[in-house]
Design a protein around this motif. Structure first.
Motif, PDB file in Angstrom:
ATOM      1  N   ILE A 143       1.011  -1.248  -0.200  1.00 55.59           N
ATOM      2  CA  ILE A 143      -0.036   0.031  -0.241  1.00 55.59           C
ATOM      3  C   ILE A 143       0.902   1.142  -0.006  1.00 55.59           C
ATOM      4  O   ILE A 143       0.798   2.086  -0.808  1.00 55.59           O
ATOM      5  CB  ILE A 143      -0.993   0.098   1.299  1.00 55.59           C
ATOM      6  CG1 ILE A 143      -2.264  -1.139   0.944  1.00 55.59           C
ATOM      7  CG2 ILE A 143      -1.593   1.347   1.461  1.00 55.59           C
ATOM      8  CD1 ILE A 143      -3.006  -1.114   2.012  1.00 55.59           C
ATOM      9  N   TYR A 144       1.970   1.233   0.791  1.00 55.36           N
ATOM     10  CA  TYR A 144       2.905   2.458   0.797  1.00 55.36           C
ATOM     11  C   TYR A 144       3.274   2.748  -0.619  1.00 55.36           C
ATOM     12  O   TYR A 144       3.480   3.798  -1.102  1.00 55.36           O
ATOM     13  CB  TYR A 144       3.959   2.046   1.834  1.00 55.36           C
ATOM     14  CG  TYR A 144       3.707   2.590   3.291  1.00 55.36           C
ATOM     15  CD1 TYR A 144       2.434   2.577   3.733  1.00 55.36           C
ATOM     16  CD2 TYR A 144       4.539   3.034   4.292  1.00 55.36           C
ATOM     17  CE1 TYR A 144       1.871   3.232   5.003  1.00 55.36           C
ATOM     18  CE2 TYR A 144       4.199   3.409   5.513  1.00 55.36           C
ATOM     19  CZ  TYR A 144       3.156   3.355   5.684  1.00 55.36           C
ATOM     20  OH  TYR A 144       2.859   3.846   7.162  1.00 55.36           O
ATOM     21  N   THR A 145       3.896   1.534  -1.215  1.00 54.55           N
ATOM     22  CA  THR A 145       4.660   1.701  -2.516  1.00 54.55           C
ATOM     23  C   THR A 145       3.372   2.348  -3.504  1.00 54.55           C
ATOM     24  O   THR A 145       3.876   3.340  -4.252  1.00 54.55           O
ATOM     25  CB  THR A 145       5.048   0.574  -3.149  1.00 54.55           C
ATOM     26  OG1 THR A 145       5.995  -0.269  -2.144  1.00 54.55           O
ATOM     27  CG2 THR A 145       5.638   0.579  -4.537  1.00 54.55           C
ATOM     28  N   LYS A 146       2.391   1.755  -3.629  1.00 57.85           N
ATOM     29  CA  LYS A 146       1.231   2.290  -4.400  1.00 57.85           C
ATOM     30  C   LYS A 146       1.107   3.793  -4.399  1.00 57.85           C
ATOM     31  O   LYS A 146       0.753   4.673  -5.241  1.00 57.85           O
ATOM     32  CB  LYS A 146       0.261   1.288  -4.526  1.00 57.85           C
ATOM     33  CG  LYS A 146       0.408   0.089  -5.060  1.00 57.85           C
ATOM     34  CD  LYS A 146      -0.862  -0.785  -4.883  1.00 57.85           C
ATOM     35  CE  LYS A 146      -0.624  -2.258  -5.570  1.00 57.85           C
ATOM     36  NZ  LYS A 146      -1.834  -3.088  -5.502  1.00 57.85           N
ATOM     37  N   LEU A 147       0.928   4.124  -2.946  1.00 60.65           N
ATOM     38  CA  LEU A 147       0.367   5.568  -2.529  1.00 60.65           C
ATOM     39  C   LEU A 147       1.643   6.518  -2.994  1.00 60.65           C
ATOM     40  O   LEU A 147       1.417   7.407  -3.458  1.00 60.65           O
ATOM     41  CB  LEU A 147       0.030   5.613  -1.168  1.00 60.65           C
ATOM     42  CG  LEU A 147      -1.365   5.038  -0.551  1.00 60.65           C
ATOM     43  CD1 LEU A 147      -1.575   5.001   0.661  1.00 60.65           C
ATOM     44  CD2 LEU A 147      -2.502   5.668  -1.621  1.00 60.65           C
ATOM     45  N   ASN A 148       2.780   6.156  -2.600  1.00 51.37           N
ATOM     46  CA  ASN A 148       3.990   6.848  -2.954  1.00 51.37           C
ATOM     47  C   ASN A 148       3.897   7.444  -4.350  1.00 51.37           C
ATOM     48  O   ASN A 148       4.222   8.298  -4.815  1.00 51.37           O
ATOM     49  CB  ASN A 148       5.165   6.407  -2.521  1.00 51.37           C
ATOM     50  CG  ASN A 148       5.497   6.437  -1.088  1.00 51.37           C
ATOM     51  OD1 ASN A 148       5.443   7.769  -0.470  1.00 51.37           O
ATOM     52  ND2 ASN A 148       5.990   5.674  -0.060  1.00 51.37           N
ATOM     53  N   LYS A 149       3.602   6.214  -5.275  1.00 48.83           N
ATOM     54  CA  LYS A 149       3.570   6.346  -6.848  1.00 48.83           C
ATOM     55  C   LYS A 149       2.520   7.440  -7.153  1.00 48.83           C
ATOM     56  O   LYS A 149       2.515   8.053  -7.998  1.00 48.83           O
ATOM     57  CB  LYS A 149       3.568   5.371  -7.405  1.00 48.83           C
ATOM     58  CG  LYS A 149       4.645   4.197  -7.347  1.00 48.83           C
ATOM     59  CD  LYS A 149       4.384   3.323  -8.203  1.00 48.83           C
ATOM     60  CE  LYS A 149       5.727   2.034  -7.984  1.00 48.83           C
ATOM     61  NZ  LYS A 149       5.224   0.882  -8.562  1.00 48.83           N
ATOM     62  N   CYS A 150       1.777   7.873  -6.432  1.00 46.13           N
ATOM     63  CA  CYS A 150       0.648   8.599  -6.661  1.00 46.13           C
ATOM     64  C   CYS A 150       0.926  10.078  -6.260  1.00 46.13           C
ATOM     65  O   CYS A 150       0.337  11.204  -6.715  1.00 46.13           O
ATOM     66  CB  CYS A 150      -0.737   8.368  -5.802  1.00 46.13           C
ATOM     67  SG  CYS A 150      -1.319   6.846  -6.372  1.00 46.13           S
ATOM     68  N   LEU A 151       2.064  10.284  -5.408  1.00 47.11           N
ATOM     69  CA  LEU A 151       2.366  11.676  -4.830  1.00 47.11           C
ATOM     70  C   LEU A 151       3.081  12.447  -6.155  1.00 47.11           C
ATOM     71  O   LEU A 151       3.973  11.901  -7.046  1.00 47.11           O
ATOM     72  CB  LEU A 151       3.341  11.539  -3.751  1.00 47.11           C
ATOM     73  CG  LEU A 151       2.753  10.927  -2.383  1.00 47.11           C
ATOM     74  CD1 LEU A 151       3.810  10.652  -1.557  1.00 47.11           C
ATOM     75  CD2 LEU A 151       1.681  11.778  -1.753  1.00 47.11           C
ATOM     76  N   LEU A 152       2.921  13.667  -6.016  1.00 50.85           N
ATOM     77  CA  LEU A 152       3.893  14.452  -7.028  1.00 50.85           C
ATOM     78  C   LEU A 152       5.268  14.829  -6.384  1.00 50.85           C
ATOM     79  O   LEU A 152       5.409  15.022  -5.138  1.00 50.85           O
ATOM     80  CB  LEU A 152       3.213  15.873  -7.201  1.00 50.85           C
ATOM     81  CG  LEU A 152       2.019  15.770  -8.114  1.00 50.85           C
ATOM     82  CD1 LEU A 152       1.311  17.124  -8.312  1.00 50.85           C
ATOM     83  CD2 LEU A 152       2.410  15.236  -9.556  1.00 50.85           C
TER      84      LEU A 152
END
Length: 333
Positions: free
Chosen positions: A324-333
Motif C-alpha cells: 500500500i505504501y509503494t502504491k500511494l507513494n507513486k501517486c504523490l507529486l
C-alpha cells in the motif's frame, strides 16, 4: 476519589439520581457511526454533550470530521478502544465528569472492529458504576453492505448481540427485499431486536437518547461472574480472531488526482474493508474528505483548517503495508 465540580449558583440543576447518562455507538466498519454522531451534535439543542471518539489507527481522522471538536471533545489514546480500555476510557470519562461546566450527556463512538462488551463492563466494574448510567447501546448497520458474510467477524456479530437499538442505515441505497433480508439476519442473531430505519444517520433524538434500554442487571451479573473468576481485565481478542490490521499513511506532498483515482479503482487490495482520510490534491486548493466502505467511496471537498497534507487510514484483513505504501507513494507529486 475523584470529585465532580458543579455550578455553585442558586440555580444548580438537579443531579441525575443515576449518574451521567451514556450512549455507546457501535457498528461495523463504514456503517455510518460518525455520521450519526454528527447528527446528534447538530440536533442536541440545549444539551451539553461530551463525545469520546476512538480511532483504530495511528491518525485520528474522525476528530477532524466532527462538527464540534473543541470544548465537547475528549481524545482517547490511539488504538482500539477495547484494547486500551482499562487506562484510556476510565481516565477520559473522569475528565468529562470533572469539568467545571456540567455535562448532560456522554456519547462514546467505538471503532468499527470493537467488541462492545468490554466497554460496557468497564462502567459496571469500576467506581464509574455510581457516577454514570449507561442508557443505550446503538448499533449502526449498513443496509447495503451487510450480509451473512459479516458474521465471519466476531466483532460484527457481538455488535448486534449487545445492541439495544439497531439503526439500519443507508436504507435509501437498497430494495425493500434487501431490507427484509437484513432484518431477518439481525433477528436471527438477536430475537426481538428493536430496529429503526435511517438515511445518513438521521433519527429523532428522543428515539435514541434518554431511552433507558440497557439491561443493567444482565451486565452486573456478567461482571460479578468475572469477578468470582478473578477476571478483571475485560480484554477482548476480537482483533486476533478477526485478523484486522490498520495501515496509516501520511505525506506533506500532494497526490496527483488521476493517479490516486487509478489506485482506488484499479490497484486497491480487495481485502480493504474501510478507508478514510483527509486528502490533498495538487490541482485543488480545497481539502478532500475521503470515505471508502467496501466497493463504494466518496470524496467531498471543503476548506482547509490546517496546513495541507495527506492523511489516510486503511482497515482490512491481512494487508501488506509495503504494498500500500509503494502504491500511494507513486501517486504523490
Amino acid at each position: 476519589m475523584n470529585t465532580i465540580t458543579l455550578n455553585t449558583t442558586n440555580t444548580i440543576p438537579e443531579i441525575p439520581k443515576q449518574g451521567m447518562p451514556i450512549t455507546i455507538i457501535t457498528g461495523f466498519l463504514g456503517s455510518g457511526k460518525t455520521t450519526l454522531l454528527n447528527q446528534i451534535l447538530q440536533n442536541k439543542q440545549d444539551l451539553k454533550v461530551a463525545v469520546l471518539v476512538n480511532e483504530f489507527g495511528d491518525i485520528n481522522i474522525d476528530s477532524q470530521l466532527l462538527i464540534s471538536v473543541d470544548q465537547d471533545m475528549v481524545e482517547l489514546s490511539n488504538g482500539c478502544i477495547c484494547c486500551t480500555i482499562n487506562d484510556g476510557l476510565v481516565d477520559a470519562v473522569y475528565r468529562v465528569l470533572e469539568r467545571e461546566e456540567r455535562i448532560d450527556y456522554l456519547v462514546i463512538e467505538t471503532t468499527g472492529v470493537a467488541d462492545p462488551l468490554p466497554i460496557i463492563l468497564t462502567f459496571f466494574s469500576t467506581e464509574l458504576r455510581d457516577l454514570t448510567n449507561i442508557d443505550s447501546i446503538l448499533t449502526v448497520v449498513d443496509a447495503e453492505a451487510f450480509d451473512e458474510e459479516h458474521f465471519q467477524s466476531e466483532a460484527a456479530l457481538k455488535q448486534i448481540t449487545y445492541g439495544d437499538i439497531i439503526l439500519l442505515n443507508k436504507t435509501d441505497l437498497v430494495t425493500p427485499e434487501k431490507i427484509q433480508e437484513v432484518e431477518n439476519c439481525i433477528h436471527d442473531v438477536k430475537d426481538g431486536a428493536k430496529i429503526l430505519h435511517t438515511q445518513y444517520g438521521k433519527v429523532a433524538l428522543p428515539l435514541i437518547l434518554d431511552v433507558g434500554l440497557t439491561p443493567k442487571h444482565k451486565y452486573i451479573a456478567i461482571d460479578d461472574e468475572d469477578t468470582h473468576k478473578h477476571e478483571h481485565h475485560h480484554h477482548s481478542n476480537h482483533l486476533d480472531n478477526d485478523g484486522f490490521v490498520s495501515i496509516s499513511f501520511q505525506s506533506d506532498k500532494p497526490f496527483d488526482v488521476h493517479k490516486f483515482e487509478n489506485f482506488l479503482t484499479e490497484e486497491m487490495p480487495e481485502n480493504v474493508f474501510r478507508a478514510k482520510g483527509i486528502l490533498w490534491f495538487s490541482d485543488s486548493e480545497l481539502r478532500h474528505i475521503f470515505q471508502l466502505s467496501g466497493p463504494r467511496y466518496t470524496l467531498n471537498a471543503d476548506e482547509w483548517y490546517t496546513s495541507p497534507k495527506n492523511q489516510v487510514v486503511f482497515v482490512g484483513r491481512k494487508l501488506d503495508t509495503n504494498e500500500i505504501y509503494t502504491k500511494l507513494n507513486k501517486c504523490l507529486l
